[in-house]
Design a protein around this motif. Structure first.
Motif, PDB file in Angstrom:
ATOM      1  N   LEU A   1       0.840  -1.188   0.000  1.00  0.00           N
ATOM      2  CA  LEU A   1       0.000   0.000   0.000  1.00  0.00           C
ATOM      3  C   LEU A   1       0.877   1.240   0.000  1.00  0.00           C
ATOM      4  CD1 LEU A   1      -2.436  -1.200   2.790  1.00  0.00           C
ATOM      5  CD2 LEU A   1      -2.715  -1.431   0.322  1.00  0.00           C
ATOM      6  N   SER A   2       0.483   2.238  -0.741  1.00  0.00           N
ATOM      7  CA  SER A   2       1.236   3.485  -0.712  1.00  0.00           C
ATOM      8  C   SER A   2       0.375   4.621  -1.250  1.00  0.00           C
ATOM      9  CB  SER A   2       2.534   3.379  -1.518  1.00  0.00           C
ATOM     10  OG  SER A   2       2.240   3.224  -2.887  1.00  0.00           O
ATOM     11  N   ALA A   3       0.704   5.810  -0.796  1.00  0.00           N
ATOM     12  CA  ALA A   3       0.016   7.022  -1.241  1.00  0.00           C
ATOM     13  C   ALA A   3       0.786   8.211  -0.684  1.00  0.00           C
ATOM     14  CB  ALA A   3      -1.430   7.048  -0.751  1.00  0.00           C
ATOM     15  N   ASP A   4       0.491   9.367  -1.197  1.00  0.00           N
ATOM     16  CA  ASP A   4       1.006  10.608  -0.639  1.00  0.00           C
ATOM     17  C   ASP A   4      -0.063  11.145   0.294  1.00  0.00           C
ATOM     18  OD1 ASP A   4       3.489  10.678  -1.941  1.00  0.00           O
ATOM     19  OD2 ASP A   4       2.561  11.487  -3.759  1.00  0.00           O
ATOM     20  N   PHE A   5       0.299  11.375   1.544  1.00  0.00           N
ATOM     21  CA  PHE A   5      -0.654  11.812   2.555  1.00  0.00           C
ATOM     22  C   PHE A   5      -0.465  13.291   2.857  1.00  0.00           C
ATOM     23  CE2 PHE A   5      -0.705   7.309   3.065  1.00  0.00           C
ATOM     24  CZ  PHE A   5      -1.986   7.009   3.516  1.00  0.00           C
ATOM     25  N   ALA A   6      -1.582  14.000   2.869  1.00  0.00           N
ATOM     26  CA  ALA A   6      -1.612  15.400   3.294  1.00  0.00           C
ATOM     27  C   ALA A   6      -2.332  15.449   4.634  1.00  0.00           C
ATOM     28  CB  ALA A   6      -2.354  16.233   2.249  1.00  0.00           C
ATOM     29  N   LEU A   7      -2.471  16.634   5.187  1.00  0.00           N
ATOM     30  CA  LEU A   7      -3.250  16.798   6.405  1.00  0.00           C
ATOM     31  C   LEU A   7      -4.714  16.972   6.021  1.00  0.00           C
ATOM     32  CD1 LEU A   7      -0.957  19.165   8.461  1.00  0.00           C
ATOM     33  CD2 LEU A   7      -1.013  16.676   8.431  1.00  0.00           C
ATOM     34  N   CYS A   8      -5.605  16.355   6.794  1.00  0.00           N
ATOM     35  CA  CYS A   8      -7.041  16.452   6.511  1.00  0.00           C
ATOM     36  C   CYS A   8      -7.584  17.793   6.991  1.00  0.00           C
ATOM     37  CB  CYS A   8      -7.807  15.354   7.248  1.00  0.00           C
ATOM     38  SG  CYS A   8      -7.462  13.691   6.687  1.00  0.00           S
ATOM     39  N   HIS A   9      -8.537  18.295   6.271  1.00  0.00           N
ATOM     40  CA  HIS A   9      -9.276  19.484   6.677  1.00  0.00           C
ATOM     41  C   HIS A   9     -10.746  19.101   6.708  1.00  0.00           C
ATOM     42  CE1 HIS A   9      -5.733  21.944   6.443  1.00  0.00           C
ATOM     43  NE2 HIS A   9      -5.475  21.404   5.271  1.00  0.00           N
ATOM     44  N   ARG A  10     -11.208  18.760   7.888  1.00  0.00           N
ATOM     45  CA  ARG A  10     -12.605  18.374   8.100  1.00  0.00           C
ATOM     46  C   ARG A  10     -12.978  17.063   7.406  1.00  0.00           C
ATOM     47  NH1 ARG A  10     -14.436  21.138  12.372  1.00  0.00           N
ATOM     48  NH2 ARG A  10     -13.646  23.234  12.278  1.00  0.00           N
ATOM     49  N   GLY A  11     -12.050  16.107   7.321  1.00  0.00           N
ATOM     50  CA  GLY A  11     -12.373  14.753   6.882  1.00  0.00           C
ATOM     51  C   GLY A  11     -12.764  14.600   5.440  1.00  0.00           C
ATOM     52  N   ASP A  12     -11.899  14.996   4.522  1.00  0.00           N
ATOM     53  CA  ASP A  12     -12.235  14.806   3.107  1.00  0.00           C
ATOM     54  C   ASP A  12     -12.128  13.344   2.682  1.00  0.00           C
ATOM     55  OD1 ASP A  12      -9.504  14.608   3.158  1.00  0.00           O
ATOM     56  OD2 ASP A  12      -9.146  16.030   1.549  1.00  0.00           O
ATOM     57  N   GLY A  13     -11.465  12.508   3.490  1.00  0.00           N
ATOM     58  CA  GLY A  13     -11.472  11.072   3.251  1.00  0.00           C
ATOM     59  C   GLY A  13     -10.599  10.551   2.129  1.00  0.00           C
ATOM     60  N   THR A  14      -9.639  11.344   1.681  1.00  0.00           N
ATOM     61  CA  THR A  14      -8.780  10.865   0.601  1.00  0.00           C
ATOM     62  C   THR A  14      -7.320  10.987   1.016  1.00  0.00           C
ATOM     63  OG1 THR A  14     -10.394  11.643  -0.989  1.00  0.00           O
ATOM     64  CG2 THR A  14      -8.230  11.080  -1.840  1.00  0.00           C
ATOM     65  N   ASN A  15      -6.747   9.900   1.517  1.00  0.00           N
ATOM     66  CA  ASN A  15      -5.321   9.811   1.829  1.00  0.00           C
ATOM     67  C   ASN A  15      -4.819  11.036   2.591  1.00  0.00           C
ATOM     68  OD1 ASN A  15      -5.577   7.484   0.341  1.00  0.00           O
ATOM     69  ND2 ASN A  15      -4.755   8.373  -1.506  1.00  0.00           N
ATOM     70  N   CYS A  16      -5.342  11.199   3.792  1.00  0.00           N
ATOM     71  CA  CYS A  16      -4.930  12.323   4.616  1.00  0.00           C
ATOM     72  C   CYS A  16      -4.871  11.904   6.080  1.00  0.00           C
ATOM     73  CB  CYS A  16      -5.859  13.516   4.417  1.00  0.00           C
ATOM     74  SG  CYS A  16      -7.566  13.208   4.899  1.00  0.00           S
TER      75      CYS A  16
ATOM     76  N   THR B   1      -4.724   8.767  13.626  1.00  0.00           N
ATOM     77  CA  THR B   1      -5.899   8.554  12.780  1.00  0.00           C
ATOM     78  C   THR B   1      -5.643   9.108  11.387  1.00  0.00           C
ATOM     79  OG1 THR B   1      -7.303   8.806  14.735  1.00  0.00           O
ATOM     80  CG2 THR B   1      -8.396   8.909  12.601  1.00  0.00           C
ATOM     81  N   PHE B   2      -6.028   8.329  10.372  1.00  0.00           N
ATOM     82  CA  PHE B   2      -5.832   8.777   8.992  1.00  0.00           C
ATOM     83  C   PHE B   2      -6.886   8.163   8.093  1.00  0.00           C
ATOM     84  CE2 PHE B   2      -3.375   4.931   9.484  1.00  0.00           C
ATOM     85  CZ  PHE B   2      -3.522   4.244   8.285  1.00  0.00           C
ATOM     86  N   TRP B   3      -7.077   8.778   6.939  1.00  0.00           N
ATOM     87  CA  TRP B   3      -7.939   8.262   5.881  1.00  0.00           C
ATOM     88  C   TRP B   3      -7.044   7.676   4.800  1.00  0.00           C
ATOM     89  CZ3 TRP B   3     -13.264   8.208   5.486  1.00  0.00           C
ATOM     90  CH2 TRP B   3     -13.977   8.956   6.413  1.00  0.00           C
ATOM     91  N   PHE B   4      -7.427   6.493   4.314  1.00  0.00           N
ATOM     92  CA  PHE B   4      -6.703   5.885   3.199  1.00  0.00           C
ATOM     93  C   PHE B   4      -7.718   5.183   2.309  1.00  0.00           C
ATOM     94  CE2 PHE B   4      -4.448   2.113   1.419  1.00  0.00           C
ATOM     95  CZ  PHE B   4      -3.654   2.798   0.517  1.00  0.00           C
ATOM     96  N   ALA B   5      -7.740   5.550   1.052  1.00  0.00           N
ATOM     97  CA  ALA B   5      -8.634   4.943   0.053  1.00  0.00           C
ATOM     98  C   ALA B   5     -10.088   4.956   0.514  1.00  0.00           C
ATOM     99  CB  ALA B   5      -8.177   3.533  -0.289  1.00  0.00           C
TER     100      ALA B   5
END
Length: 176
Positions: A62-77, A83-87
């Motif tokens: 598994l791999s992705a580029d992770f950014a910081l989430c802003h109010r839970g956009d749910g895409t690799n953040c 806690t993080f969102w992935f896929a």
């Protein structure tokens, strides 16, 4: 009596008598089977010995580029340090606890939580990783509980070693 019946009677009266060559071939076959038996026992998977080095095989896919989430956009953040969102799935790292970044109890918790969040984003983006199941599949908030590893080592343990997290003890303790 016909020719066919005479030959049939004659052939049924014959007994098989192995010749010297046949006995030799059978003896060689038995010897080879006994000699090769240890290798055949584990076929098609060769036996591993303690002396032989076992090659390291990474199952990290598994791999992705992770950014910081802003109010839970749910895409690799990354939401916070554990806690993080992935896929499209929200994960909580099961083996650690990090300071809260949302409603922290003090300024020190907020600062350490921000550092843990940034570091988790960097660690997740650094290369392929794996998500391993723990004792439970999800927590009471519906987040998937997983241990995040890279090359067999826990990313959570890396955060603990860097002083940005502590091992999960089954409940949250205050950071202030």
């Amino acid at each position: 009596m016909t020719w066919f019946s005479r030959n049939r009677e004659a052939s049924s009266l014959r007994r098989w008598k192995p010749s010297g060559v046949t006995l030799f071939n059978l003896a060689m076959l038995a010897f080879a089977a006994a000699w090769l038996a240890p290798e055949w026992r584990d076929w098609p998977f060769p036996a591993l010995t303690l002396d032989a080095p076992v090659p390291a095989v990474s199952s990290d896919r598994l791999s992705a580029d992770f950014a910081l989430c802003h109010r839970g956009d749910g895409t690799n953040c990354v939401v916070d340090g554990d806690t993080f969102w992935f896929a499209g799935v929200k994960y909580r790292i099961a083996d650690i606890d990090t300071p809260e970044t949302h409603s922290p109890r003090c300024a020190a918790e907020a600062a350490l939580g921000a550092r843990a969040t940034e570091r988790l984003a960097a660690l997740l983006s650094a290369g392929p990783f794996s998500l391993e199941s723990g004792e439970r599949a999800s927590d009471r908030y519906g987040r998937a509980l997983r241990i995040v590893t890279r090359d067999g080592a826990s990313i959570g343990e890396t955060l603990v070693a860097e002083g940005l997290a502590r091992q999960w003890g089954g409940h949250r303790d205050p950071w202030c």
